[in-house]
Motif scaffolding. Structure first.
Motif, PDB file in Angstrom:
ATOM      1  N   UNK A   1       0.860  -1.184   0.000  1.00 41.65           N
ATOM      2  CA  UNK A   1       0.000   0.000   0.000  1.00 41.65           C
ATOM      3  C   UNK A   1       0.897   1.235   0.000  1.00 41.65           C
ATOM      4  N   UNK A   2       0.774   2.047  -1.047  1.00 40.53           N
ATOM      5  CA  UNK A   2       1.573   3.275  -1.145  1.00 40.53           C
ATOM      6  C   UNK A   2       0.943   4.359  -0.276  1.00 40.53           C
ATOM      7  N   UNK A   3       1.805   5.074   0.451  1.00 38.69           N
ATOM      8  CA  UNK A   3       1.336   6.131   1.357  1.00 38.69           C
ATOM      9  C   UNK A   3       1.817   7.502   0.905  1.00 38.69           C
ATOM     10  N   UNK A   4       0.875   8.409   0.732  1.00 39.17           N
ATOM     11  CA  UNK A   4       1.208   9.824   0.560  1.00 39.17           C
ATOM     12  C   UNK A   4       0.854  10.500   1.872  1.00 39.17           C
ATOM     13  N   UNK A   5       1.876  10.998   2.556  1.00 39.96           N
ATOM     14  CA  UNK A   5       1.737  11.232   3.990  1.00 39.96           C
ATOM     15  C   UNK A   5       0.860  12.397   4.384  1.00 39.96           C
ATOM     16  N   UNK A   6       0.698  13.375   3.493  1.00 42.89           N
ATOM     17  CA  UNK A   6      -0.112  14.546   3.827  1.00 42.89           C
ATOM     18  C   UNK A   6       0.732  15.797   3.975  1.00 42.89           C
TER      19      UNK A   6
ATOM     20  N   UNK B   1       2.421  -4.449   3.241  1.00 43.80           N
ATOM     21  CA  UNK B   1       3.504  -3.555   3.657  1.00 43.80           C
ATOM     22  C   UNK B   1       3.141  -2.123   3.282  1.00 43.80           C
ATOM     23  N   UNK B   2       3.461  -1.201   4.168  1.00 46.28           N
ATOM     24  CA  UNK B   2       3.218   0.217   3.900  1.00 46.28           C
ATOM     25  C   UNK B   2       4.473   0.802   3.237  1.00 46.28           C
ATOM     26  N   UNK B   3       4.273   1.569   2.167  1.00 50.51           N
ATOM     27  CA  UNK B   3       5.411   2.117   1.410  1.00 50.51           C
ATOM     28  C   UNK B   3       5.315   3.638   1.400  1.00 50.51           C
ATOM     29  N   UNK B   4       6.035   4.268   2.337  1.00 49.68           N
ATOM     30  CA  UNK B   4       6.040   5.745   2.408  1.00 49.68           C
ATOM     31  C   UNK B   4       6.635   6.298   1.118  1.00 49.68           C
ATOM     32  N   UNK B   5       5.909   7.162   0.449  1.00 51.89           N
ATOM     33  CA  UNK B   5       6.420   7.758  -0.784  1.00 51.89           C
ATOM     34  C   UNK B   5       6.878   9.184  -0.503  1.00 51.89           C
TER      35      UNK B   5
END
Lengths: 277, 277
Positions: free
Chosen positions: B100-105, B138-142
């Motif tokens: 899961x790709x994460x766009x943090x804000x 898995x979380x994938x911080x972008x």
């Protein structure tokens, strides 16, 4: 706590709708003592005439913008860029400023080689540094925000700028610290300390970060206080690093340019006192 | 030397004008085996229907985009964001993807506190990491390009993303390496090595850098080969760091979206083979 105007410098581009005499008048009225100038309007007014104007007005010229554009591969283009930068150094000296801001240049058409472009900047600096020193002028590499890396400036961080500058004596080559370009970078405070320790903070400039960015991303530098940047935080960083010089406000902003220039000048001075120490 | 389509993954957003069945048909016709999906079109088609569609088509779902938006201060907003991210993890698991790709804000309205915002991301990850692990995701911080720091993602560099990810086990939290966001960064190759050594390169995405940037700078991700980024150079970096997974092409581009989707799909696959190894 608010800052005074003593260290405030108005970069000419912020109020480019004003002629140089109008700018000098506005500064006199508001008690502004410092200006940052740009080559094109200075040339349009005349170099000697501008030097006399600022001298008579009692204004200090904090920087001249700008030299640079060193990344061409073609030998004739490179020679032309060096010649133009020598003229920029001459102009800085004639205006009585000790600092020429450098925007290093983007990638040549079709190139994907950021590293090669950065090396060509170092080559140019090795020729221009001694020339600048002889004229009492320091070169101030300005890292530009990474969004300009392709078309404007391959030097994107203070660390990259210092890696280049430190190949030369500090009285020849230092850096420009501009909040707009570095505010997102959590390594920038340490790099400011590195720059200060080496005597390489040659100028400190403010602009705020506002969104959405305009097409081409050139004319969206926000008025101080309108955006996301804590100006006092960055002032603290440069001062902790020993910087005691002028603080220049340099905005490129279509909305500000469409307004009355004297009104924008007064607003900018007021915002400066409200958002600095 | 050219790449094969074996590792190519088409991110759904690149051809958002195609419905999910059209996308599956196009992939079958072109021999594309992998897709990256987005939550909104998946929800519109139906989660179970999408899972069946990709399963029947023999497609591997390489990533789901996207979770994140963790930077709110308001407790209710934070709770809503966490709940929404648990749903995103459930959806990823249902689609059979492990990433899961994460766009943090970005910064909350009126805030200038990048550091505080990054800490709130860490807080959210500490709640979501174990939940993701239980679902095999898995979380994938972008890290997003620094031009998005204010309004979209306060994580601007791979170093910042890894500083966050490394507080958690690698099978819970890693990073997304996307050429568009990091190509300007001369420290990125070392950070890719750091990510690879820790088993934290959870996905690798390509987009090219073209100028001028459009207003708002969201829809200017260039077709592979049209811009300033050397794709093979970055492929070499991630592979030297041990990455052997899919290579996703994710473009947001108004010009591509206005064209026939199947034509853009075929062009993107061709450009991938031309510009990767």
């Amino acid at each position: 706590m608010s800052g005074s105007l003593e260290r405030f410098s108005i970069n000419q581009m912020t109020v480019k709708q004003l002629s140089l005499p109008e700018l000098a008048d506005g500064c006199a009225r508001l008690g502004i003592r410092n200006v940052g100038l740009w080559r094109e309007p200075v040339q349009a007014h005349g170099l000697e005439a501008t030097a006399k104007l600022v001298r008579d007005a009692g204004l200090t010229v904090t920087t001249l913008c700008r030299g640079g554009f060193f990344t061409a591969v073609d030998p004739r283009e490179r020679a032309a860029a060096l010649a133009d930068n020598r003229r920029a150094i001459d102009e800085a000296a004639a205006l009585g400023t000790d600092t020429l801001v450098l925007v290093s240049g983007g990638l040549p058409a079709g190139s994907k080689d950021l590293y090669g472009a950065r090396e060509r900047i170092a080559d140019a600096l090795s020729e221009l540094g001694p020339y600048a020193e002889r004229h009492g002028v320091r070169l101030a590499i300005e890292p530009l925000h990474p969004m300009y890396a392709a078309d404007r400036c391959v030097v994107s961080t203070l660390a990259q700028a210092l890696d280049l500058a430190e190949r030369f004596p500090a009285h020849q080559v230092g850096v420009t610290v501009d909040t707009y370009h570095i505010w997102w970078d959590d390594t920038a405070p340490a790099q400011i300390a590195r720059a200060g320790a080496g005597g390489r903070i040659h100028t400190f400039q403010l602009a705020d970060w506002t969104t959405p960015l305009p097409e081409g991303v050139l004319t969206g530098r926000g008025q101080i206080g309108d955006g996301s940047i804590d100006m006092r935080e960055w002032q603290d960083h440069v001062e902790a690093a020993g910087y005691t010089g002028a603080i220049e406000v340099e905005l490129f902003n279509d909305v500000l340019w469409a307004r009355d220039g004297q009104e924008v000048l007064a607003e900018t001075a007021r915002r400066f006192t409200e958002h600095t120490r």
